[in-house]
Scaffold this active site. Sequence first.
Site, PDB file in Angstrom:
ATOM      1  N   HIS A 150       0.470  -1.141  -0.191  1.00 28.77           N
ATOM      2  CA  HIS A 150      -0.072  -0.131   0.412  1.00 28.77           C
ATOM      3  C   HIS A 150       0.751   1.098  -0.125  1.00 28.77           C
ATOM      4  O   HIS A 150       1.634   1.372  -0.605  1.00 28.77           O
ATOM      5  CB  HIS A 150      -0.666   0.186   0.974  1.00 28.77           C
ATOM      6  CG  HIS A 150      -1.941   1.014   1.340  1.00 28.77           C
ATOM      7  ND1 HIS A 150      -1.454   1.879   1.525  1.00 28.77           N
ATOM      8  CD2 HIS A 150      -2.944   1.256   0.077  1.00 28.77           C
ATOM      9  CE1 HIS A 150      -2.644   2.796   1.656  1.00 28.77           C
ATOM     10  NE2 HIS A 150      -3.806   1.997   0.777  1.00 28.77           N
ATOM     11  N   HIS A 191       0.239   0.794  -6.597  1.00 27.14           N
ATOM     12  CA  HIS A 191       1.276   1.704  -5.295  1.00 27.14           C
ATOM     13  C   HIS A 191       2.769   1.208  -5.465  1.00 27.14           C
ATOM     14  O   HIS A 191       3.535   1.643  -3.992  1.00 27.14           O
ATOM     15  CB  HIS A 191       0.371   0.778  -4.335  1.00 27.14           C
ATOM     16  CG  HIS A 191      -1.428   1.872  -3.245  1.00 27.14           C
ATOM     17  ND1 HIS A 191      -1.091   2.895  -2.582  1.00 27.14           N
ATOM     18  CD2 HIS A 191      -2.601   1.808  -4.066  1.00 27.14           C
ATOM     19  CE1 HIS A 191      -2.105   3.046  -2.900  1.00 27.14           C
ATOM     20  NE2 HIS A 191      -3.053   1.839  -3.397  1.00 27.14           N
TER      21      HIS A 191
END
Length: 376
Positions: A150, A191
């Site tokens: 992330h 990401h």
Amino acid sequence: MDDYQQTAARIHEGAIVVDGHNDLPWRLRVQFASNLDEFDLSVRHEDGHTDIPRLREGGVGAQFFAAYVPSEIEEGAARYATEQIDLIKNLATRYPDLEMAYSADDVRRIVASDKIAALIGIEGGHTIENSLVVLREFYGLGARYMTLTHASSTDWADAATDDPRHDGLSEFGEDVVREMNRLGMLVDISHISPEAMKDVLRVSEAPVIASHSGALAINDHARNIPDDVLRLVAENGGVVMVNFYSGFVVPEAADVVRNLFDVVRDLRAQYGDDEEAVEEGWRTWSAENPIPQGTVSDLVDHIDHIVNQAGIDHVGLGSDFDGITVSPVGLEDVSKFPAITEELVRRGYTEEDIVKILGENCLRVLAAAESVAQRD
Ligand SMILES: [Zn+2]
């Protein structure tokens, strides 16, 4: 309705619309403690982006729901991911309009029966807690893609919005990609850093996805994908599914949201696992740092650019609804997908092209990953 709208409505109706990323499960966890008695998905809501009536209105055929786990959660990240997967399955069990899908064929069958296919994508590779066994179990639970990071770099993959630790992927990171290929789980390059994207594209035998990323040449935020990587995705046979967050869509918004992920990291450092406080802090920051909302046209500029760099077979849609605070005018929630089809018709895309963008490209990639898999 003008002619464009009529043509668009007919094409949209006949297409399988696949959305690569929706963060409803995290919203349900934070706002409702994952208690589905507290939130009725079958009725139309004034707030949030997602419910069944609006998915129906948007003509959504298949929705990837994110089993998202924040980067800062290291202890117990696998438990968080498992709980989010369970929540997605609970939604599909509870609502007859939804049915879990685990393959491209499942999606086609479920859409043909007039239901909405729900698929699971894990967001954050730290959730495997550096274990290929956990990765395999996630596949067994039904996850069909995993976003390798992330916001923050992990022990084995660099994030686009953090300091690099491995110049891309570590050797173990490459093993993760190979194991995902073997399982038939899509590797999601959203990401991760451009170097990590290039490592994935060098190692992966199966086509990959970017489940919710735009084009860096249009909006130069680090979350978007540079042109050289877009061309490598084309060689790989993969698909880049465009994110709807205005901060990553509208060119002038990139500067305003440049440090977005640092802001969130600071909030997490401040509030720990008090997710409601973190969300509240993010909303306050968003209110204090307004960004131009943009329009559907801005969004389709990303599609045009990816088509130009990678080709019509390598672009799709990955809204990030319920994980974003601002989206373009005309794309306010999941009911608004037809607006994209309209704009594509206006720009001269053919029906065949539009059907690919709306979902066929993603389904082709999912099926290709299944055929690369060697699970026995
Ligand atoms: Zn994301």
